[in-house]
Design a protein around this motif. Structure first.
Motif, PDB file in Angstrom:
ATOM      1  N   ARG A 241      13.477  64.517 -30.060  1.00 52.46           N
ATOM      2  CA  ARG A 241      12.209  64.098 -29.448  1.00 52.46           C
ATOM      3  C   ARG A 241      11.273  65.290 -29.252  1.00 52.46           C
ATOM      4  O   ARG A 241      10.085  65.212 -29.574  1.00 52.46           O
ATOM      5  N   HIS A 242      11.824  66.396 -28.753  1.00 52.86           N
ATOM      6  CA  HIS A 242      10.973  67.559 -28.531  1.00 52.86           C
ATOM      7  C   HIS A 242      10.631  68.274 -29.841  1.00 52.86           C
ATOM      8  O   HIS A 242       9.594  68.941 -29.922  1.00 52.86           O
ATOM      9  N   GLY A 243      11.493  68.132 -30.839  1.00 54.29           N
ATOM     10  CA  GLY A 243      11.141  68.649 -32.161  1.00 54.29           C
ATOM     11  C   GLY A 243       9.949  67.898 -32.735  1.00 54.29           C
ATOM     12  O   GLY A 243       9.045  68.505 -33.342  1.00 54.29           O
ATOM     13  N   GLU A 244       9.924  66.569 -32.529  1.00 54.28           N
ATOM     14  CA  GLU A 244       8.788  65.770 -32.980  1.00 54.28           C
ATOM     15  C   GLU A 244       7.523  66.149 -32.231  1.00 54.28           C
ATOM     16  O   GLU A 244       6.429  66.223 -32.805  1.00 54.28           O
ATOM     17  N   ARG A 245       7.677  66.405 -30.927  1.00 54.96           N
ATOM     18  CA  ARG A 245       6.503  66.827 -30.141  1.00 54.96           C
ATOM     19  C   ARG A 245       5.987  68.168 -30.648  1.00 54.96           C
ATOM     20  O   ARG A 245       4.772  68.372 -30.773  1.00 54.96           O
ATOM     21  N   LEU A 246       6.897  69.085 -30.975  1.00 56.11           N
ATOM     22  CA  LEU A 246       6.504  70.396 -31.501  1.00 56.11           C
ATOM     23  C   LEU A 246       5.750  70.228 -32.817  1.00 56.11           C
ATOM     24  O   LEU A 246       4.730  70.874 -33.064  1.00 56.11           O
ATOM     25  N   ARG A 247       6.270  69.352 -33.671  1.00 60.16           N
ATOM     26  CA  ARG A 247       5.599  69.097 -34.949  1.00 60.16           C
ATOM     27  C   ARG A 247       4.217  68.494 -34.739  1.00 60.16           C
ATOM     28  O   ARG A 247       3.252  68.869 -35.421  1.00 60.16           O
ATOM     29  N   SER A 248       4.087  67.586 -33.766  1.00 57.47           N
ATOM     30  CA  SER A 248       2.790  66.971 -33.492  1.00 57.47           C
ATOM     31  C   SER A 248       1.773  68.005 -33.027  1.00 57.47           C
ATOM     32  O   SER A 248       0.602  67.979 -33.440  1.00 57.47           O
ATOM     33  N   ILE A 249       2.205  68.924 -32.143  1.00 58.87           N
ATOM     34  CA  ILE A 249       1.295  69.967 -31.659  1.00 58.87           C
ATOM     35  C   ILE A 249       0.819  70.836 -32.819  1.00 58.87           C
ATOM     36  O   ILE A 249      -0.374  71.134 -32.949  1.00 58.87           O
ATOM     37  N   ILE A 250       1.753  71.242 -33.677  1.00 53.90           N
ATOM     38  CA  ILE A 250       1.393  72.100 -34.809  1.00 53.90           C
ATOM     39  C   ILE A 250       0.467  71.360 -35.772  1.00 53.90           C
ATOM     40  O   ILE A 250      -0.517  71.930 -36.268  1.00 53.90           O
ATOM     41  N   ASP A 251       0.753  70.070 -36.026  1.00 51.48           N
ATOM     42  CA  ASP A 251      -0.118  69.279 -36.909  1.00 51.48           C
ATOM     43  C   ASP A 251      -1.531  69.185 -36.347  1.00 51.48           C
ATOM     44  O   ASP A 251      -2.523  69.322 -37.082  1.00 51.48           O
ATOM     45  N   ARG A 378       2.752  65.114 -21.778  1.00 52.74           N
ATOM     46  CA  ARG A 378       4.112  65.452 -22.215  1.00 52.74           C
ATOM     47  C   ARG A 378       5.032  64.245 -22.074  1.00 52.74           C
ATOM     48  O   ARG A 378       5.883  63.991 -22.916  1.00 52.74           O
ATOM     49  N   GLU A 379       4.875  63.499 -20.976  1.00 52.37           N
ATOM     50  CA  GLU A 379       5.736  62.341 -20.755  1.00 52.37           C
ATOM     51  C   GLU A 379       5.505  61.272 -21.806  1.00 52.37           C
ATOM     52  O   GLU A 379       6.426  60.549 -22.182  1.00 52.37           O
ATOM     53  N   THR A 380       4.280  61.128 -22.293  1.00 47.24           N
ATOM     54  CA  THR A 380       3.969  60.087 -23.275  1.00 47.24           C
ATOM     55  C   THR A 380       3.982  60.609 -24.708  1.00 47.24           C
ATOM     56  O   THR A 380       3.693  59.859 -25.635  1.00 47.24           O
ATOM     57  N   GLY A 381       4.285  61.883 -24.868  1.00 45.60           N
ATOM     58  CA  GLY A 381       4.349  62.446 -26.208  1.00 45.60           C
ATOM     59  C   GLY A 381       3.037  62.972 -26.740  1.00 45.60           C
ATOM     60  O   GLY A 381       2.932  63.346 -27.898  1.00 45.60           O
ATOM     61  N   GLY A 382       1.993  63.011 -25.911  1.00 44.14           N
ATOM     62  CA  GLY A 382       0.702  63.504 -26.365  1.00 44.14           C
ATOM     63  C   GLY A 382       0.668  65.012 -26.467  1.00 44.14           C
ATOM     64  O   GLY A 382       1.461  65.718 -25.842  1.00 44.14           O
ATOM     65  N   THR A 383      -0.288  65.508 -27.260  1.00 36.59           N
ATOM     66  CA  THR A 383      -0.413  66.958 -27.449  1.00 36.59           C
ATOM     67  C   THR A 383      -1.557  67.548 -26.641  1.00 36.59           C
ATOM     68  O   THR A 383      -1.664  68.769 -26.530  1.00 36.59           O
TER      69      THR A 383
END
Length: 423
Positions: A241-251, A378-383
């Motif tokens: 889950r946090h790997g996906e969040r990291l990818r979203s921030i970088i994207d 962060r709780e909802t997965g937003g960047t």
């Protein structure tokens, strides 16, 4: 005999009084001529019978002529300087020994637009900076000073300038003036501040998921042989889950970087808004996050098309719909719509009936990483970058975007887009 003497004395007194009166009138006329810089004519004199008067008139007229020539030379020199320096990109300032401004070129007036005419004003009225005024005084005194930067508060904005100066002689050579070359550093300093804030925020946002991933991996490495299958599965899903969040921030960071580059690569083509927005709403209705939400479309007949980059436009409305789904409770209604604003623009909106946001946060929500509630993204997965991307795309289309709370509840994001792009 006594009567005759009195009569003679009275006549002499009258003559003396008349001479004194003529002399005073003549002196007053001479003073006016000198004050206005106009030659004094002997015919104007009421005392031209005085022996020394003609010599005095000649001397005063010579002084008036010389003074007029000096003033004209000074004016010509300043005019030549203005013509030479007026079109320079660098701002140029010349002040006298009393800090009165004698030359301010166009570039300087652009730095201080509140002052319409800088010439003949005291420098202290324009540049409210004790440090800069002291720099002027020291420069005029001949002290060797390096180029320095000054922060100036004009009452409404902060201005940063970089100045270097040198003492110069006044046109009459009797006093010391000072000349300064000034660079406006305001945009550069603001950009540096934005860059520093961006780096700090980006570092913080990246550090959070990395720290969590690192902590869980270290736990798995040390205890994977004794850890239960359930705990191991839980750890791995958290890392995912946090790997996906990291990818979203970088994207999103890469998307912002491309949008802010000199060549953002937009491809404009006609986009029929009615079928486009209906298809977009259908796509979001099918998503798991929207199963208990109502997504309505409100578009009048005959709305027509706009020239836009359809892929970038999908990013805009996709971000707005995702935000509405994330930050409203289940069962909420979301409406996406458009209407003609005028003959040249179309106004689109995404409205929800959630809790809305505090009024003081409305103007800030399009800033990078800005959060109304700390930790909510962060709780909802937003960047924290979605609305910044929306703003950049809308501006690249020549439009504008803003947010407003509803009269009862909910938040509405409105954007105006031109029907046609400027060629």
């Amino acid at each position: 005999m006594i009567t005759l003497t009195i009569a003679v004395l009275a006549l002499a007194l009258i003559i003396l009084l008349r001479v004194h009166w003529k002399q005073n009138r003549a002196m007053e006329a001479l003073h006016r001529a000198a004050h206005h810089g106009q030659p004094f004519l002997r015919e104007e004199s009421a005392a031209n019978f005085l022996p020394a008067w003609n010599g005095l008139i000649d001397a005063v007229n010579r002084l008036i002529t010389e003074n007029t020539e000096l003033r004209q030379q000074r004016t010509d020199q300043l005019t030549q300087l203005e013509a030479t320096l007026g079109n320079l990109r660098e701002a140029v300032l010349i002040v006298d020994e009393a800090n009165y401004i004698h030359l301010a070129n166009r570039a300087l007036r652009e730095i201080f637009p509140a002052a319409r005419d800088l010439v003949n004003l005291r420098l202290e009225l324009i540049v409210r900076s004790v440090a800069f005024i002291e720099y002027v005084r020291a420069t005029r005194a001949g002290q060797p000073l390096p180029r320095q930067e000054f922060e100036i508060n004009d009452g409404q904005n902060i201005i940063w300038i970089e100045a270097s100066g040198a003492p110069i002689a006044s046109p009459d050579g009797k006093s010391q003036w000072a000349l300064f070359v000034i660079h406006d550093m305001t945009s550069q300093r603001k950009l540096e501040r934005v860059r520093r804030d961006f780096v700090a925020n980006a570092s913080h946002e990246l550090r959070t998921p990395l720290s969590i991933i690192k902590g869980y991996i270290e736990t798995l490495v040390d205890g994977h042989t004794t850890m239960s299958v359930e705990d191991r599965d839980k750890f791995l899903r958290t890392i995912q889950r946090h790997g996906e969040r990291l990818r979203s921030i970088i994207d999103d960071l890469l998307a912002l970087s491309r949008l802010e580059s000199a060549t953002p690569g937009l491809q404009f083509a006609p986009v029929a808004l009615a079928p486009y927005l209906n298809a977009l709403a259908d796509d979001h209705r099918r998503r798991p996050t929207a199963t208990e939400h109502q997504i309505a479309v409100n578009i009048p007949d005959g709305l027509g098309a706009i020239e836009a980059d359809e892929e970038k436009l999908t990013q805009v409305f996709g971000n707005l719909l995702e935000n509405a789904l994330k930050y409203t409770p289940r069962g909420s209604k979301i409406e996406i719509g458009a209407r003609p604003a005028d003959e040249n623009e179309i106004e689109c909106y995404v409205r929800d009936n959630g809790a809305g946001i505090p009024t003081e946060d409305l103007e800030h929500i399009f800033e990078r990483f800005y959060r109304v509630e700390k930790g909510r993204s962060r709780e909802t997965g937003g960047t924290g970058l979605g609305l910044s991307i929306v703003k950049h795309i809308v501006q690249l289309h020549g439009g504008r975007v803003w947010a407003e709370n509803g009269e009862g509840q909910g938040l509405t994001i409105r954007l105006r887009l031109p029907r046609r792009q400027k060629s």
